[in-house]
Design a protein around this motif. Structure first.
Motif, PDB file in Angstrom:
ATOM      1  N   VAL A   1      25.320   3.811  22.531  1.00 17.12           N
ATOM      2  CA  VAL A   1      24.362   3.220  23.172  1.00 17.12           C
ATOM      3  C   VAL A   1      25.035   1.941  24.402  1.00 17.12           C
ATOM      4  O   VAL A   1      26.304   2.056  24.371  1.00 17.12           O
TER       5      VAL A   1
ATOM      6  N   TYR B   1      24.850  -5.251  20.701  1.00 12.30           N
ATOM      7  CA  TYR B   1      23.914  -4.422  20.175  1.00 12.30           C
ATOM      8  C   TYR B   1      22.679  -5.355  19.497  1.00 12.30           C
ATOM      9  O   TYR B   1      21.509  -4.757  19.662  1.00 12.30           O
TER      10      TYR B   1
ATOM     11  N   HIS C   1      24.192   0.238  11.779  1.00 11.28           N
ATOM     12  CA  HIS C   1      23.262  -0.717  12.468  1.00 11.28           C
ATOM     13  C   HIS C   1      23.379  -2.240  11.794  1.00 11.28           C
ATOM     14  O   HIS C   1      23.329  -3.186  12.496  1.00 11.28           O
TER      15      HIS C   1
ATOM     16  N   LEU D   1      16.659   2.288  20.404  1.00  9.42           N
ATOM     17  CA  LEU D   1      17.485   2.010  19.287  1.00  9.42           C
ATOM     18  C   LEU D   1      16.939   2.034  17.903  1.00  9.42           C
ATOM     19  O   LEU D   1      17.818   2.464  16.952  1.00  9.42           O
TER      20      LEU D   1
END
Length: 582
Positions: free
Chosen positions: A377, A573, A563, A540
């Motif tokens: 990402v 993030y 995560h 995401l």
């Protein structure tokens, strides 16, 4: 001029024998074209000498018919040898170019070379194939014929021979000037053709955006400017060549007149007999026709030379080296083990990479265990797609190592590497072929039942069966007759059929409508069962369950973890997640 001819002959490869044989047949054809003049000269001489008989008339008539018949036969043989060989030569060259292009790194196709490739295939090769190969034998025949004509003049009288040599020398001077002029403009002409092709492709591919933002005027002007430049250069080529062409015709006219005047003088002083003078009149306009025709082909040959330069330039592009001799170990037999004893399916070890002089990745390191999902990402242009592409060896890295099951991918044959990797891109390309063949391309030896089963798992079986001919329906180039979601599911069916242990996934639902998103997610779930995944994530929420998330920015991994771990850090993030949630 000889160098250009040698270059053309040099590309004929296994057809050199046919080309050389065509020189002989072309020359014989030329002789048969001149033979009627000789027969007419002999017949008139017989009349002048009162030796003509009925039998001689019949013989001359039969000889004329034979010359015409042989001319047709040898012209047919020449065409079979030369023109057919030209098409076969370029069929081989196109296949060779295709093989070369597939071995080039992907960077070559992203550096503005699409127009060059298209121009080489559609303009340069076609020009040589249609305008040069068919006359190559004639050009060689012209040189031989002109030499024989000069020898014949020496046989008639040494003064005629010397004058013929002087006039041929004048042709050479004019011809060399023509060569330099034509060569300079030919190079520019072909470069302009490439620029025009590039602009046409750019305009056609971007027509949707151009219309959306009402840029037709601006973009059309650029395209129009390229057409005008091409037209201007073509006219400039003709203007530069025209004085040379006039000089060539003047040399021919003046040279012929001089030879006629010299013949008349030699006749007046008793050197030439009346029969010789008649023969000279018959052959007068053929004395220098060969060298005139030879240089008349100059523009074709110089454009051919410029075209060959551009073809060589594409072939000179450095291929991605496939020097690996190893085969990848079978999935589950990795030899890469970290300190904790965990087996790594994929390992990036201090990988650096750059396009030309620009660094894109700097010391990227991470590992992926077999069966795990790693998500990439980060902001656009950060290097996510490059990381994924390097695994498939679309480019070769600058420093470091990429290993699959313990083997450096540069030590593994490309075939073995690609047999272990499937890729699903956001931008799907389908070939103008049947739906069945577009899926079966992933594994050509698959049975029809296996192809249909892959389509069912990819959630595209139902809409395929609603097409006019089901799996045998031919779809438009690029999949133009299908929706974006339908094309995406067919591409996933390909990967399911290929059934590789590693899947690279550029999140396929990023640009599809909500109706297709669920079907595509289900298809991806089928594809990813028991696979090692490297996912480029745009949404995401789809990678919350990933075993490892790598945040990539400016070519570096700035954060890594699950995560939950990354949300606890409240770093880049977490900020991206909050932006998408708001």
């Amino acid at each position: 001029m000889f160098k250009i001819l040698q270059r053309i002959i040099g590309i004929t490869g296994r057809f050199k024998g046919r080309i050389r044989a065509s020189y002989i047949t072309s020359f014989i054809k030329g002789v048969m074209m001149k033979a009627p003049l000789i027969l007419c000269y002999l017949a008139i001489s017989s009349f002048m000498q009162n030796t003509m008989t009925k039998d001689k008339c019949i013989y001359y008539g039969l000889a004329l018919l034979a010359c015409l018949a042989l001319q047709g036969v040898f012209e047919y043989i020449t065409n079979m040898l030369m023109s057919a060989a030209g098409y076969m030569v370029f069929a081989d060259i196109r296949l060779k170019l295709g093989d070369h292009l597939r071995k080039l790194p992907m960077g070559y196709f992203t550096e503005g070379n699409i127009g060059k490739i298209s121009s080489v295939l559609s303009t340069d090769m076609l020009f040589i194939e249609e305008n040069c190969m068919g006359v190559l034998a004639e050009i060689v025949s012209f040189m031989i014929s002109q030499g024989l004509m000069v020898v014949m003049m020496f046989v008639m009288d040494y003064r005629m021979g010397i004058m013929a040599l002087i006039i041929v020398g004048a042709f050479l001077i004019v011809g060399n000037y023509m060569l330099r002029t034509s060569m300079k403009h030919s190079v520019v002409k072909q470069e302009v053709s490439e620029d025009l092709t590039d602009e046409v492709i750019d305009f056609a591919e971007g027509i949707g955006i151009i219309k959306t933002y009402n840029l037709l005027g601006e973009k059309s002007k650029r395209l129009t400017d390229e057409f005008e430049t091409s037209c201007r250069e073509a006219i400039g080529f003709e203007k530069a060549y025209s004085p040379c062409a006039r000089a060539l015709y003047l040399t021919y006219g003046i040279g012929t007149s001089i030879m006629l005047a010299l013949s008349g003088y030699l006749y007046s002083i008793g050197i030439f007999t009346p029969e010789y003078m008649v023969g000279m009149v018959f052959f007068l306009f053929d004395l220098f026709i060969s060298i005139k025709a030879y240089y008349g082909h100059m523009p074709r040959l110089t454009v051919t030379s410029a075209s060959l330069d551009r073809i060589d330039e594409v072939f000179a592009a450095e291929e991605l080296k496939d020097l690996g001799t190893k085969e990848l170990p079978a999935a589950g037999n990795s030899g890469s083990v970290d300190l904790a004893g965990d087996v790594s399916e994929i390992e990036y070890d201090n990988v650096s990479f750059g396009y030309t002089q620009k660094d894109v990745l700097k010391d990227v390191s991470f590992k992926i265990k077999a069966g795990e999902m790693t998500a990439l990402v980060g902001p656009s242009g950060g290097g996510k797609s490059t990381i994924a592409s390097l695994l498939a060896r679309f480019w070769d890295i600058k420093d470091g190592h990429i290993r699959v099951r313990g083997e450096d991918i540069r030590d593994v044959s490309l075939g073995s590497l690609m047999d272990s990797i499937s890729m699903v891109f956001q931008r799907v390309y389908l070939f103008q072929d049947t739906v069945y063949n577009n899926i079966a391309i992933a594994r050509p030896d698959a049975t029809r039942e296996e192809v249909e089963e892959a389509a069912k798992k990819a959630r595209c079986y139902d809409f395929i069966m609603q097409l006019p001919d089901g799996f045998d329906t031919v779809i438009g180039e690029g999949g133009a007759s299908l929706s974006g979601g339908e094309k995406q599911r067919i591409s996933i069916a390909r990967c399911i059929l290929k059934d590789t242990p590693i899947v690279i996934l550029d999140e396929a639902t990023a640009s599809v409508d909500a109706d297709n998103e669920r079907a595509i997610q289900e298809a991806i779930s089928e594809l990813c069962k028991n696979k090692t995944l490297l996912v480029i994530a745009h949404r995401l929420k789809t990678i919350a369950d990933a075993d490892q998330i790598l945040v990539v920015s400016d070519g570096e991994i700035v954060e890594r973890g699950t995560h939950a771990e990354l949300m606890d850090k409240k770093g880049t993030y977490a900020h991206m997640v909050s932006l998408q949630a708001s």
